[in-house]
Scaffold this motif. Structure first.
Motif, PDB file in Angstrom:
ATOM      1  N   GLU A  15      15.954   2.559   8.088  1.00 26.42           N
ATOM      2  CA  GLU A  15      15.194   2.881   9.289  1.00 26.42           C
ATOM      3  C   GLU A  15      14.477   4.200   9.060  1.00 26.42           C
ATOM      4  O   GLU A  15      15.003   5.096   8.403  1.00 26.42           O
ATOM      5  N   VAL A  16      13.283   4.321   9.596  1.00 24.29           N
ATOM      6  CA  VAL A  16      12.575   5.593   9.612  1.00 24.29           C
ATOM      7  C   VAL A  16      12.616   6.084  11.055  1.00 24.29           C
ATOM      8  O   VAL A  16      11.940   5.539  11.926  1.00 24.29           O
ATOM      9  N   VAL A  17      13.445   7.074  11.299  1.00 23.90           N
ATOM     10  CA  VAL A  17      13.598   7.639  12.637  1.00 23.90           C
ATOM     11  C   VAL A  17      12.478   8.653  12.833  1.00 23.90           C
ATOM     12  O   VAL A  17      12.301   9.548  12.006  1.00 23.90           O
ATOM     13  N   GLN A  18      11.713   8.504  13.923  1.00 20.98           N
ATOM     14  CA  GLN A  18      10.515   9.314  14.143  1.00 20.98           C
ATOM     15  C   GLN A  18      10.655  10.165  15.399  1.00 20.98           C
ATOM     16  O   GLN A  18      11.151   9.699  16.425  1.00 20.98           O
ATOM     17  N   LEU A  19      10.195  11.404  15.315  1.00 18.22           N
ATOM     18  CA  LEU A  19      10.224  12.356  16.426  1.00 18.22           C
ATOM     19  C   LEU A  19       8.791  12.602  16.890  1.00 18.22           C
ATOM     20  O   LEU A  19       7.913  12.896  16.073  1.00 18.22           O
ATOM     21  N   TYR A  20       8.559  12.468  18.192  1.00 14.27           N
ATOM     22  CA  TYR A  20       7.225  12.642  18.767  1.00 14.27           C
ATOM     23  C   TYR A  20       7.247  13.717  19.852  1.00 14.27           C
ATOM     24  O   TYR A  20       8.257  13.902  20.533  1.00 14.27           O
ATOM     25  N   ALA A  36       5.856  14.457  15.102  1.00 13.90           N
ATOM     26  CA  ALA A  36       6.279  15.801  14.729  1.00 13.90           C
ATOM     27  C   ALA A  36       7.268  15.806  13.571  1.00 13.90           C
ATOM     28  O   ALA A  36       7.534  16.843  12.989  1.00 13.90           O
ATOM     29  N   GLY A  37       7.833  14.659  13.245  1.00 15.08           N
ATOM     30  CA  GLY A  37       8.769  14.603  12.136  1.00 15.08           C
ATOM     31  C   GLY A  37       9.347  13.209  11.980  1.00 15.08           C
ATOM     32  O   GLY A  37       9.217  12.363  12.862  1.00 15.08           O
ATOM     33  N   PHE A  38       9.967  12.988  10.828  1.00 10.61           N
ATOM     34  CA  PHE A  38      10.608  11.697  10.587  1.00 10.61           C
ATOM     35  C   PHE A  38      11.670  11.862   9.515  1.00 10.61           C
ATOM     36  O   PHE A  38      11.658  12.826   8.745  1.00 10.61           O
ATOM     37  N   GLN A  39      12.617  10.941   9.493  1.00  9.26           N
ATOM     38  CA  GLN A  39      13.673  10.932   8.486  1.00  9.26           C
ATOM     39  C   GLN A  39      13.994   9.487   8.154  1.00  9.26           C
ATOM     40  O   GLN A  39      14.285   8.692   9.053  1.00  9.26           O
ATOM     41  N   ARG A  40      13.925   9.143   6.883  1.00 13.47           N
ATOM     42  CA  ARG A  40      14.278   7.798   6.428  1.00 13.47           C
ATOM     43  C   ARG A  40      15.770   7.781   6.117  1.00 13.47           C
ATOM     44  O   ARG A  40      16.280   8.679   5.442  1.00 13.47           O
ATOM     45  N   ILE A  41      16.454   6.758   6.605  1.00 13.23           N
ATOM     46  CA  ILE A  41      17.895   6.657   6.419  1.00 13.23           C
ATOM     47  C   ILE A  41      18.259   5.219   6.056  1.00 13.23           C
ATOM     48  O   ILE A  41      17.719   4.284   6.644  1.00 13.23           O
ATOM     49  N   THR A  42      19.130   5.040   5.067  1.00 17.56           N
ATOM     50  CA  THR A  42      19.636   3.722   4.694  1.00 17.56           C
ATOM     51  C   THR A  42      21.114   3.684   5.008  1.00 17.56           C
ATOM     52  O   THR A  42      21.866   4.583   4.599  1.00 17.56           O
ATOM     53  N   MET A  76       6.842  19.746  27.925  1.00 20.45           N
ATOM     54  CA  MET A  76       6.557  18.922  26.749  1.00 20.45           C
ATOM     55  C   MET A  76       7.618  17.824  26.704  1.00 20.45           C
ATOM     56  O   MET A  76       8.802  18.088  26.895  1.00 20.45           O
ATOM     57  N   SER A  77       7.187  16.610  26.448  1.00 20.76           N
ATOM     58  CA  SER A  77       8.104  15.484  26.301  1.00 20.76           C
ATOM     59  C   SER A  77       8.434  15.312  24.820  1.00 20.76           C
ATOM     60  O   SER A  77       7.539  15.298  23.979  1.00 20.76           O
ATOM     61  N   ILE A  78       9.721  15.204  24.519  1.00 21.95           N
ATOM     62  CA  ILE A  78      10.188  14.989  23.152  1.00 21.95           C
ATOM     63  C   ILE A  78      10.835  13.607  23.128  1.00 21.95           C
ATOM     64  O   ILE A  78      11.678  13.296  23.970  1.00 21.95           O
ATOM     65  N   SER A  79      10.442  12.764  22.174  1.00 26.59           N
ATOM     66  CA  SER A  79      11.005  11.417  22.103  1.00 26.59           C
ATOM     67  C   SER A  79      11.313  11.041  20.657  1.00 26.59           C
ATOM     68  O   SER A  79      10.708  11.556  19.726  1.00 26.59           O
ATOM     69  N   VAL A  80      12.277  10.124  20.508  1.00 26.98           N
ATOM     70  CA  VAL A  80      12.720   9.682  19.190  1.00 26.98           C
ATOM     71  C   VAL A  80      12.842   8.174  19.202  1.00 26.98           C
ATOM     72  O   VAL A  80      13.308   7.582  20.177  1.00 26.98           O
ATOM     73  N   GLY A  81      12.423   7.541  18.102  1.00 26.29           N
ATOM     74  CA  GLY A  81      12.552   6.095  17.997  1.00 26.29           C
ATOM     75  C   GLY A  81      12.122   5.595  16.638  1.00 26.29           C
ATOM     76  O   GLY A  81      11.909   6.379  15.702  1.00 26.29           O
ATOM     77  N   ALA A  82      11.976   4.278  16.550  1.00 26.08           N
ATOM     78  CA  ALA A  82      11.612   3.628  15.294  1.00 26.08           C
ATOM     79  C   ALA A  82      10.102   3.606  15.068  1.00 26.08           C
ATOM     80  O   ALA A  82       9.646   3.420  13.949  1.00 26.08           O
ATOM     81  N   SER A  83       9.321   3.776  16.147  1.00 25.44           N
ATOM     82  CA  SER A  83       7.858   3.777  16.038  1.00 25.44           C
ATOM     83  C   SER A  83       7.286   4.403  17.303  1.00 25.44           C
ATOM     84  O   SER A  83       8.016   4.680  18.253  1.00 25.44           O
ATOM     85  N   SER A  84       5.973   4.582  17.323  1.00 17.76           N
ATOM     86  CA  SER A  84       5.343   5.169  18.513  1.00 17.76           C
ATOM     87  C   SER A  84       5.470   4.262  19.734  1.00 17.76           C
ATOM     88  O   SER A  84       5.401   4.736  20.867  1.00 17.76           O
ATOM     89  N   ASP A  85       5.656   2.958  19.514  1.00 19.27           N
ATOM     90  CA  ASP A  85       5.830   2.010  20.622  1.00 19.27           C
ATOM     91  C   ASP A  85       7.290   1.786  20.986  1.00 19.27           C
ATOM     92  O   ASP A  85       7.581   1.084  21.954  1.00 19.27           O
ATOM     93  N   ASP A  86       8.223   2.326  20.200  1.00 16.51           N
ATOM     94  CA  ASP A  86       9.662   2.112  20.418  1.00 16.51           C
ATOM     95  C   ASP A  86      10.368   3.459  20.351  1.00 16.51           C
ATOM     96  O   ASP A  86      10.879   3.855  19.309  1.00 16.51           O
TER      97      ASP A  86
END
Length: 122
Positions: A15-20, A36-42, A76-86
């Motif tokens: 998964e690539v966890v993304q921070l917006y 604003a950032g991302f981290q790939r994790i297996t 400011m809204s901070i959000s985390v997910g798998a994509s900009s739509d999720d």
């Protein structure tokens, strides 16, 4: 910001966890959503990882009419997910204080790291 990712499936997954970030203040024309950032994790089945994103103030900046990167107070809204739509994880950050000029410390992505990996979940 700290998030925990769990592989609830029966196979190894990546998964690539993304921070917006999103500026909730009115009056400034900015991108609606900024990666604003991302981290790939297996992860193996039933394995979990705790990820830590370090959000620098400079990541909240925008280019002023004077050509300087500034951060203004406001929500400011901070959000985390798998994509900009999720992006199921969201929180509101209130930037306080005066306007900050961060031109000399401009950042483009957060630092992120995986803290722990565990298995043996029920």
């Amino acid at each position: 910001m700290t998030v925990t990712v769990i592989n609830s499936g029966s196979r190894t997954g990546t998964e690539v966890v993304q921070l917006y970030v999103e500026d909730e203040a009115l009056g400034i024309s900015r991108p609606a959503l900024q990666l604003a950032g991302f981290q790939r994790i297996t992860l193996e089945p039933s394995q979990e990882a705790t990820l830590v994103f370090t959000l620098q103030l400079a990541l909240l900046a925008y280019l002023s009419l004077e050509g300087r990167w500034i951060v203004e107070p406001g929500p400011m809204s901070i959000s985390v997910g798998a994509s900009s739509d999720d992006r199921p994880l969201r929180t509101l950050l209130d930037v306080t204080g005066g306007t900050a000029d961060v031109t000399d410390s401009r950042a483009y992505l957060t630092e992120s790291k995986s803290l722990t990996l565990t298995a043996d979940l029920p």
